[in-house]
Design a protein around this motif. Structure first.
Motif, short mmCIF file in Angstrom:
data_model
loop_
_atom_site.label_atom_id
_atom_site.label_comp_id
_atom_site.label_asym_id
_atom_site.label_seq_id
_atom_site.Cartn_x
_atom_site.Cartn_y
_atom_site.Cartn_z
N VAL A 52 40.44 12.57 -6.36
CA VAL A 52 39.06 12.11 -6.57
C VAL A 52 38.19 12.58 -5.41
O VAL A 52 37.06 13.04 -5.61
CB VAL A 52 38.98 10.57 -6.70
N LEU A 53 38.71 12.50 -4.20
CA LEU A 53 37.94 12.93 -3.03
C LEU A 53 37.70 14.44 -3.04
O LEU A 53 36.65 14.91 -2.61
CB LEU A 53 38.65 12.50 -1.75
N VAL A 54 38.66 15.19 -3.54
CA VAL A 54 38.55 16.65 -3.57
C VAL A 54 37.71 17.13 -4.76
O VAL A 54 36.82 17.97 -4.60
CB VAL A 54 39.95 17.30 -3.61
N HIS A 55 37.98 16.61 -5.95
CA HIS A 55 37.36 17.12 -7.18
C HIS A 55 36.20 16.28 -7.69
O HIS A 55 35.48 16.73 -8.59
CB HIS A 55 38.41 17.25 -8.29
N GLY A 56 36.04 15.08 -7.17
CA GLY A 56 34.99 14.21 -7.67
C GLY A 56 33.60 14.68 -7.27
O GLY A 56 33.42 15.40 -6.29
N LYS A 57 32.65 14.27 -8.03
CA LYS A 57 31.25 14.53 -7.70
C LYS A 57 30.86 13.66 -6.51
O LYS A 57 31.56 12.70 -6.19
CB LYS A 57 30.36 14.18 -8.91
N PRO A 58 29.76 13.97 -5.84
CA PRO A 58 29.34 13.16 -4.69
C PRO A 58 29.25 11.67 -5.00
O PRO A 58 29.66 10.84 -4.17
CB PRO A 58 27.98 13.74 -4.32
N HIS A 59 28.77 11.31 -6.19
CA HIS A 59 28.67 9.88 -6.50
C HIS A 59 30.05 9.24 -6.71
O HIS A 59 30.22 8.06 -6.47
CB HIS A 59 27.73 9.62 -7.69
N HIS A 60 31.06 10.02 -7.11
CA HIS A 60 32.43 9.49 -7.21
C HIS A 60 32.96 9.20 -5.81
O HIS A 60 33.53 8.14 -5.56
CB HIS A 60 33.37 10.50 -7.88
N ARG A 61 32.77 10.17 -4.91
CA ARG A 61 33.24 9.98 -3.53
C ARG A 61 32.53 8.80 -2.87
O ARG A 61 33.15 8.00 -2.17
CB ARG A 61 33.05 11.26 -2.73
N GLU A 62 31.23 8.70 -3.12
CA GLU A 62 30.46 7.60 -2.54
C GLU A 62 30.99 6.25 -3.02
O GLU A 62 31.13 5.32 -2.24
CB GLU A 62 28.98 7.74 -2.92
N LYS A 63 31.33 6.18 -4.30
CA LYS A 63 31.85 4.93 -4.84
C LYS A 63 33.20 4.59 -4.20
O LYS A 63 33.46 3.43 -3.87
CB LYS A 63 31.99 5.02 -6.36
N LEU A 64 34.05 5.58 -3.99
CA LEU A 64 35.33 5.33 -3.32
C LEU A 64 35.12 4.90 -1.88
O LEU A 64 35.77 3.96 -1.41
CB LEU A 64 36.21 6.58 -3.35
N PHE A 65 34.23 5.58 -1.17
CA PHE A 65 33.96 5.20 0.21
C PHE A 65 33.39 3.79 0.30
O PHE A 65 33.76 3.02 1.18
CB PHE A 65 33.02 6.20 0.89
N ASP A 66 32.50 3.44 -0.61
CA ASP A 66 31.97 2.08 -0.65
C ASP A 66 33.08 1.07 -0.83
O ASP A 66 33.10 0.02 -0.18
CB ASP A 66 30.93 1.92 -1.77
N GLU A 67 34.02 1.39 -1.71
CA GLU A 67 35.15 0.50 -1.95
C GLU A 67 36.03 0.38 -0.70
O GLU A 67 36.49 -0.69 -0.35
CB GLU A 67 35.97 1.00 -3.14
N MET A 68 36.24 1.51 -0.02
CA MET A 68 37.06 1.51 1.19
C MET A 68 36.43 0.67 2.30
O MET A 68 37.12 -0.01 3.04
CB MET A 68 37.25 2.94 1.70
N LEU A 69 35.11 0.75 2.40
CA LEU A 69 34.41 0.07 3.49
C LEU A 69 33.92 -1.33 3.11
O LEU A 69 33.37 -2.03 3.96
CB LEU A 69 33.21 0.92 3.94
N LYS A 70 34.15 -1.73 1.88
CA LYS A 70 33.61 -2.99 1.36
C LYS A 70 33.94 -4.19 2.25
O LYS A 70 33.07 -4.99 2.55
CB LYS A 70 34.15 -3.22 -0.05
N ASP A 71 35.15 -4.30 2.69
CA ASP A 71 35.57 -5.47 3.44
C ASP A 71 35.76 -5.19 4.93
O ASP A 71 36.49 -5.89 5.61
CB ASP A 71 36.87 -6.02 2.85
N THR A 72 35.11 -4.16 5.44
CA THR A 72 35.32 -3.81 6.84
C THR A 72 34.14 -4.18 7.73
O THR A 72 34.11 -3.82 8.89
CB THR A 72 35.60 -2.30 6.99
N ARG A 73 33.18 -4.92 7.21
CA ARG A 73 32.05 -5.35 8.03
C ARG A 73 32.39 -6.67 8.72
O ARG A 73 32.96 -7.56 8.12
CB ARG A 73 30.79 -5.54 7.18
#
Length: 98
Positions: free
Chosen positions: A66-87
Motif C-alpha cells: 500500500v505504501l509503495v503502490h497506493g495513491k497519496p491519499h491511501h498513504r495518508e490514510k495509513l499514516f493517519d492510522e499509524m499516528l492516531k494514538d501517538t499524541r
C-alpha cells in the motif's frame, strides 16, 4: 479480469495473511483499480488491523505494498492510522516502541 478481482476482494483478508496469498493481494494493489485498492485499504484501517497486519510475517508485505503502490491519499490514510494514538496530552507526537 473484474470477475477475478471481485472474487479476490471477497477473501482478501484471508489471502493477506497467507504465505502465497499475500502476493495476490500485492498484485491487486499494484495493478487493480481504485475501487480494489480502497477495499484493501479499508481492511487495513479497521480498528487495530494495521498494527496486527504490520507485525504479521506475510500481511506486512501487503501493508508495504500500500505504501509503495497506493495513491497519496491511501498513504495518508495509513499514516493517519499509524499516528492516531501517538499524541500525548499536549498534542505532541510520542514515539511508540514495542
Amino acid at each position: 479480469k473484474n470477475a477475478v478481482l471481485e472474487k479476490i476482494l471477497t477473501i482478501h483478508e484471508k489471502l493477506a495473511t497467507d504465505q502465497y496469498g499475500n502476493y495476490v493481494v500485492q498484485q491487486v494493489l499494484a495493478c487493480g483499480d481504485e475501487v480494489h485498492r480502497a477495499a484493501i485499504l479499508d481492511t487495513l484501517t479497521r480498528k487495530d488491523a494495521l498494527l496486527t497486519m504490520s507485525k504479521h510475517k506475510f500481511a506486512s508485505n501487503v501493508v508495504e505494498a500500500v505504501l509503495v503502490h497506493g495513491k497519496p491519499h491511501h498513504r495518508e490514510k495509513l499514516f493517519d492510522e499509524m499516528l492516531k494514538d501517538t499524541r500525548d496530552e499536549d498534542g505532541g507526537y510520542c514515539c511508540v516502541i514495542e
